[in-house]
Write an enzyme that holds these catalytic residues in place. Structure first.
Site, short mmCIF file in Angstrom:
data_model
loop_
_atom_site.label_atom_id
_atom_site.label_comp_id
_atom_site.label_asym_id
_atom_site.label_seq_id
_atom_site.Cartn_x
_atom_site.Cartn_y
_atom_site.Cartn_z
N ALA A 30 0.75 -1.25 -0.08
CA ALA A 30 -0.11 0.18 -0.08
C ALA A 30 0.83 1.33 0.06
O ALA A 30 2.18 1.18 -0.12
CB ALA A 30 -0.90 -0.09 1.19
N ASN A 31 0.33 2.63 0.11
CA ASN A 31 0.92 3.52 0.31
C ASN A 31 0.31 4.59 1.22
O ASN A 31 -0.69 4.15 1.83
CB ASN A 31 1.11 4.37 -1.13
CG ASN A 31 -0.04 4.77 -1.72
OD1 ASN A 31 -0.61 5.50 -1.02
ND2 ASN A 31 -0.45 4.19 -2.87
N ARG A 32 0.97 5.60 1.47
CA ARG A 32 0.50 6.55 2.58
C ARG A 32 -0.63 7.51 2.40
O ARG A 32 -1.05 8.39 3.20
CB ARG A 32 1.73 7.33 3.18
CG ARG A 32 2.86 6.44 3.57
CD ARG A 32 4.12 7.35 4.22
NE ARG A 32 5.20 6.76 4.50
CZ ARG A 32 5.36 5.98 5.74
NH1 ARG A 32 4.51 6.24 6.55
NH2 ARG A 32 6.25 5.36 5.77
#
Ligand code: PMT
Length: 401
Positions: A207-209
């Site tokens: 995933a990412n932020r």
């Protein structure tokens, strides 16, 4: 313009009630007739005299008032308007609306009205995020109650977060849109927001932020101008923005499919942080950590590029394709190259380096890159970035008419 439109404004008890005094003035300046109901709580913050002076008429406060009932019954009061606006809408009043309570004039009018309702919530951040309030909002949204705001920022009690009532210009836009107007009325717009997640196995994912705050704010700002917004969102912990149709997805492939299904659209704004790669060797069962075995090798395959796909020439290409560029160095230079490479019309560039606070934060510093050049915008709350961008989009469509 709101010439001749009749607004019933309900002012409930929150410090944001002071903004409602200005709202009355601005509505009347635009030609609207404003009748006001002031709750007992509201009267703790603004006086009936101030409200009636600005509204140019009497203020309604009591349900069992002989004078009021003789002049205009409370049911007529609830229906003799084009739109009911609740500003501020406290957590308590939202709960009453959701639960169908009618224990004062405001809640009775809200239960009795057959007119559209627009609410501008205002409350403490913990009250806003409380599951009870969120459930009430979902109930009201399902019934077609419109919402503008709240915004994030400093709150009256010294805390900070979501809960500030929308500013008066935003409420005016939402009123105009609720009455079928607005600069983007009738325009179909698609917005992507949040991260995508790419599964490694049924348990784990990459995933990412991205929190979705910037993309969701853009969707809300476009809807406030009257656009028909389809918001395609990756997994986020945010309430659905008011006035938008929300499609929830997880992976980039799902986001692309949802974006294509939302066409035709006049505008596409791709604010999502889409994973560039997915896991090629996805395991259908959980990868086991066997004693002594080496860690698994995860191989990646390129994901489709949603922005580039939407921007490619074709009969369904949006008239205006707006991408974002999340960079950690040479922000404007890299964004300029991205605008050309992906074939979009505009790119909104932002710095996402550690310490920038862009991912997950409440504010952003962006640069708008168009074929005409680059504009450096000041550091702004994400909601304000969204409003400015929505204004620019509306202006661009008006010019191209
Ligand atoms: O969500 P927040 O916490 O509020 O943070 C906001 C944000 C930083 C996520 C947002 O402002 C932002 O920059 N979004 C774009 C993030 C990104 O993926 O940037 P990029 O430079 O990697 O991609 C460029 C553009 O291509 C973006 O419009 C992106 O949506 C799009 N893209 C990228 C990859 C891909 N496979 N498909 C795409 O459509």
């Amino acid at each position: 313009m709101l010439d001749g439109r009749r607004i019933l404004l309900i002012i409930s008890g929150g410090i944001a009630a002071y903004k409602s005094l200005d709202l009355i003035r601005r509505l009347r300046e635009r030609g609207a007739e404003v009748r006001c109901i002031l709750t007992a709580g509201g009267a703790q913050f603004v006086t009936p005299l101030a409200v009636s002076t600005l509204a140019g008429g009497r203020v309604f406060q009591e349900i069992f008032s002989l004078t009021d009932e003789a002049e205009i019954g409370h049911i007529t009061l609830a229906r003799d308007c084009d739109l009911v606006v609740v500003a501020p809408a406290t957590a308590n009043l939202l709960a009453k609306m959701a639960g169908g309570l009618a224990d004062d004039l405001a809640s009775t009018a809200l239960l009795a009205t057959d007119r559209p309702i627009l609410m501008a919530p205002a409350m403490n951040v913990r009250m806003w995020t409380h599951p009870a309030t969120q459930a009430n909002l979902a109930t009201l949204a399902a019934r077609g109650v419109r919402r503008v705001g709240p915004n994030a920022g400093p709150l009256a009690e010294g805390e900070s977060g979501m809960g500030r009532m929308a500013e008066v210009p935003e409420i005016l836009e939402a009123v105009t849109a609720a009455l079928g107007g607005g600069r983007l009325a009738g325009r179909r717009v698609l917005v992507t927001s949040g991260p995508t997640i790419e599964p490694i196995d049924p348990v784990r994912f990459i995933a990412n932020r991205s929190s979705g705050k910037q993309g969701h704010a853009i969707a809300a700002a476009l809807a406030a101008l009257g656009a028909e917004v389809t918001l395609i969102s990756g997994p986020v912990h945010l309430a659905d923005p008011p006035g938008c149709r929300v499609v929830r997805v997880e992976t980039a492939a799902e986001m692309l499919a949802a974006a294509q299904a939302a066409l035709p659209a006049e505008v596409a704004v791709c604010a999502a942080a889409v994973a560039d790669w997915r896991v090629e060797n996805y395991a259908a069962a959980k990868r086991k950590k066997e004693p002594g075995a080496p860690p698994p090798v995860i191989s990646l395959a390129a994901n489709p590029d949603i922005l580039a796909t939407l921007s490619a020439a074709g009969p369904q290409r949006p008239r205006l394709a707006v991408g974002f560029a999340a960079e950690t160095e040479n922000v404007v230079e890299h964004a300029a190259a991205k605008r050309v490479r992906k074939g979009c019309d505009w790119i909104v560039a932002n710095d996402v380096s550690p310490g920038s606070g862009t991912f997950g934060g409440e504010s952003n510093t962006v640069h708008l890159l168009t074929a005409e050049g680059t504009e450096d915008w000041p550091h702004l709350p994400k909601a304000e970035v969204a409003r400015r961008l929505a204004d620019r989009i509306a202006a661009a469509l008006e010019t191209a008419r």
